[in-house]
Design an enzyme around this catalytic site. Structure first.
Site, PDB file in Angstrom:
ATOM      1  N   LEU A 161      -5.243 128.130   5.827  1.00 49.41           N
ATOM      2  CA  LEU A 161      -5.823 126.794   5.639  1.00 49.41           C
ATOM      3  C   LEU A 161      -5.494 125.887   6.829  1.00 49.41           C
ATOM      4  O   LEU A 161      -4.365 125.875   7.316  1.00 49.41           O
ATOM      5  CB  LEU A 161      -5.249 126.196   4.344  1.00 49.41           C
ATOM      6  CG  LEU A 161      -5.716 124.790   3.968  1.00 49.41           C
ATOM      7  CD1 LEU A 161      -7.215 124.759   3.689  1.00 49.41           C
ATOM      8  CD2 LEU A 161      -4.926 124.273   2.764  1.00 49.41           C
ATOM      9  N   ASP A 184      -7.254 108.475  -3.884  1.00 52.15           N
ATOM     10  CA  ASP A 184      -7.125 107.086  -4.340  1.00 52.15           C
ATOM     11  C   ASP A 184      -6.627 107.025  -5.785  1.00 52.15           C
ATOM     12  O   ASP A 184      -6.908 107.921  -6.585  1.00 52.15           O
ATOM     13  CB  ASP A 184      -8.490 106.389  -4.214  1.00 52.15           C
ATOM     14  CG  ASP A 184      -8.352 104.871  -4.297  1.00 52.15           C
ATOM     15  OD1 ASP A 184      -7.247 104.355  -4.050  1.00 52.15           O
ATOM     16  OD2 ASP A 184      -9.366 104.208  -4.607  1.00 52.15           O
ATOM     17  N   HIS A 207       2.782 106.554  -5.213  1.00 50.35           N
ATOM     18  CA  HIS A 207       2.662 107.245  -3.923  1.00 50.35           C
ATOM     19  C   HIS A 207       3.536 108.500  -3.899  1.00 50.35           C
ATOM     20  O   HIS A 207       3.137 109.539  -3.377  1.00 50.35           O
ATOM     21  CB  HIS A 207       3.046 106.307  -2.775  1.00 50.35           C
ATOM     22  CG  HIS A 207       2.130 105.125  -2.631  1.00 50.35           C
ATOM     23  ND1 HIS A 207       0.756 105.250  -2.670  1.00 50.35           N
ATOM     24  CD2 HIS A 207       2.376 103.796  -2.447  1.00 50.35           C
ATOM     25  CE1 HIS A 207       0.202 104.050  -2.521  1.00 50.35           C
ATOM     26  NE2 HIS A 207       1.161 103.148  -2.387  1.00 50.35           N
TER      27      HIS A 207
HETATM   28  C1  IPE Z   1      -8.829 104.454   0.797  1.00 50.50           C
HETATM   29  O1  IPE Z   1      -8.255 103.913  -0.348  1.00 50.50           O
HETATM   30  C2  IPE Z   1      -7.780 104.871   1.773  1.00 50.50           C
HETATM   31  C3  IPE Z   1      -6.922 105.984   1.360  1.00 50.50           C
HETATM   32  C4  IPE Z   1      -7.023 106.694   0.277  1.00 50.50           C
HETATM   33  C5  IPE Z   1      -5.875 106.321   2.300  1.00 50.50           C
HETATM   34  P1  IPE Z   1      -8.120 102.331  -0.531  1.00 50.50           P
HETATM   35  O2  IPE Z   1      -7.507 102.127  -1.864  1.00 50.50           O
HETATM   36  O3  IPE Z   1      -7.415 101.731   0.625  1.00 50.50           O
HETATM   37  O4  IPE Z   1      -9.645 101.874  -0.512  1.00 50.50           O
HETATM   38  P2  IPE Z   1     -10.310 100.495  -0.960  1.00 50.50           P
HETATM   39  O5  IPE Z   1      -9.547  99.417  -0.263  1.00 50.50           O
HETATM   40  O6  IPE Z   1     -10.183 100.376  -2.446  1.00 50.50           O
HETATM   41  O7  IPE Z   1     -11.726 100.606  -0.534  1.00 50.50           O
HETATM   42  C1  IPE Z   2      -4.270 105.525  -2.421  1.00 50.39           C
HETATM   43  O1  IPE Z   2      -3.874 104.917  -3.616  1.00 50.39           O
HETATM   44  C2  IPE Z   2      -3.109 105.692  -1.470  1.00 50.39           C
HETATM   45  C3  IPE Z   2      -3.229 104.900  -0.235  1.00 50.39           C
HETATM   46  C4  IPE Z   2      -4.193 104.117   0.098  1.00 50.39           C
HETATM   47  C5  IPE Z   2      -2.119 105.053   0.707  1.00 50.39           C
HETATM   48  P1  IPE Z   2      -3.871 103.355  -3.768  1.00 50.39           P
HETATM   49  O2  IPE Z   2      -2.537 102.841  -3.335  1.00 50.39           O
HETATM   50  O3  IPE Z   2      -5.032 102.751  -3.088  1.00 50.39           O
HETATM   51  O4  IPE Z   2      -4.014 103.206  -5.343  1.00 50.39           O
HETATM   52  P2  IPE Z   2      -4.863 102.129  -6.120  1.00 50.39           P
HETATM   53  O5  IPE Z   2      -6.268 102.190  -5.611  1.00 50.39           O
HETATM   54  O6  IPE Z   2      -4.223 100.791  -5.852  1.00 50.39           O
HETATM   55  O7  IPE Z   2      -4.746 102.538  -7.551  1.00 50.39           O
HETATM   56 MG    MG Z   3      -6.933 102.311  -3.709  1.00 51.64          MG
END
Ligand code: IPE
Ligand code: IPE
Ligand code: MG
Length: 247
Positions: free
Chosen positions: A128, A17, A34
């Site tokens: 792995l 995240d 990303h």
């Molecule tokens: C969780 O992250 C999902 C992934 C890392 C793929 P999110 O950014 O979607 O989670 P929330 O919405 O903050 O809980």
């Molecule tokens: C996690 O990073 C990646 C996915 C959920 C695909 P985020 O896109 O949720 O990044 P933040 O939480 O907005 O910083």
């Molecule tokens: Mg996120």
């Protein structure tokens, strides 16, 4: 081989995240975050392989992430496709297995075809073993397992009063991997966000403010060191655990 003195978890699961915030801090579109996130995936795979971690499960796209703006979802699909195309050969060469968990039916057909191709190409990987969670939700997994279990009950393959936890677990998408020992979430949030629910019943939890694009081998080793210092009792007393480890 490195770090023989520390206790390396057999299975690490990561909620990757913080990509969006990483980009926002730099006044860049979220997609840049990303893209950099894919590099962290590559580095983490290499670092886990170096540390002799056996299983790595990565949360790439949750069943809730469809709620994001269409442009971001489309960009993520293109990025998955590109990453699979560029990494497949090197995974196979490094004897790394990659399989997917989650409901892939919702993905574009050509992405699913690519996923199946990478799975086939890396099937024999014995170093792995990676599981990519895509359109995955912990509740979805338990529900689809419960549906399969109930049909096995109806067909008389299992007897109701003999159903065990292992029976249900055998229908989870993760049936062929042991439960995670270490759960890592980057990006500062301290929640599970519907990732593995059943499987992390006894995982050690590790939360770090480091945003996923900044997560590197040093950060991974810090998490592993934290894991290594913990006493895993599984309900027993410290004394019991100590006497068992001396036996
Ligand atoms: C969780 O992250 C999902 C992934 C890392 C793929 P999110 O950014 O979607 O989670 P929330 O919405 O903050 O809980
Ligand atoms: C996690 O990073 C990646 C996915 C959920 C695909 P985020 O896109 O949720 O990044 P933040 O939480 O907005 O910083
Ligand atoms: Mg996120």
């Amino acid at each position: 081989m490195e770090n023989k003195s520390i206790n390396v978890p057999r299975h690490i699961a990561i909620v990757m995240d913080g990509n969006g915030r990483w980009a926002k801090k730099r006044f860049l579109p979220r997609t840049f975050g990303h893209q950099r996130g894919v590099e962290s995936v590559r580095n983490t795979i290499r670092a886990c392989n170096d540390l002799d971690v056996e299983y790595l499960t990565l949360f790439a796209f949750s069943s809730e992430n469809w709620k994001r703006p269409k442009d971001e979802v489309n960009a993520l699909m293109r990025l998955f496709m590109k990453a699979l195309e560029s990494e497949a050969a090197s995974l196979a060469k490094n004897n790394i297995q990659m399989k997917f968990i989650g409901d892939l039916n919702a993905f574009p057909a050509e992405l699913v075809a690519k996923i199946r191709q990478v799975e086939a190409l890396t099937d024999h990987g014995s170093s792995l073993k990676i599981r990519i969670a895509a359109n995955y939700g912990g509740k979805w997994d338990i529900m689809q397992a419960a549906i399969k279990l109930s049909s096995a009950l109806q067909q008389g393959k299992i007897v109701a009063n003999k159903v065990s936890e292992d029976d249900l677990a055998s229908y989870l998408d993760t049936a062929d991997v042991p439960d995670p020992d270490l759960f890592i979430r980057t990006g500062g949030e301290q929640r599970i966000s519907n990732f593995l629910l059943w499987q992390i019943a006894y995982a050690e939890l590790y939360f770090t403010d480091t945003l996923w694009p900044d997560f590197d081998k040093v950060a991974l080793i810090q998490a592993v060191e934290s894991f290594s210092r913990r006493s895993r009792r599984f309900g027993k007393t410290d004394e019991q655990v100590l006497s068992e480890s001396n036996a």
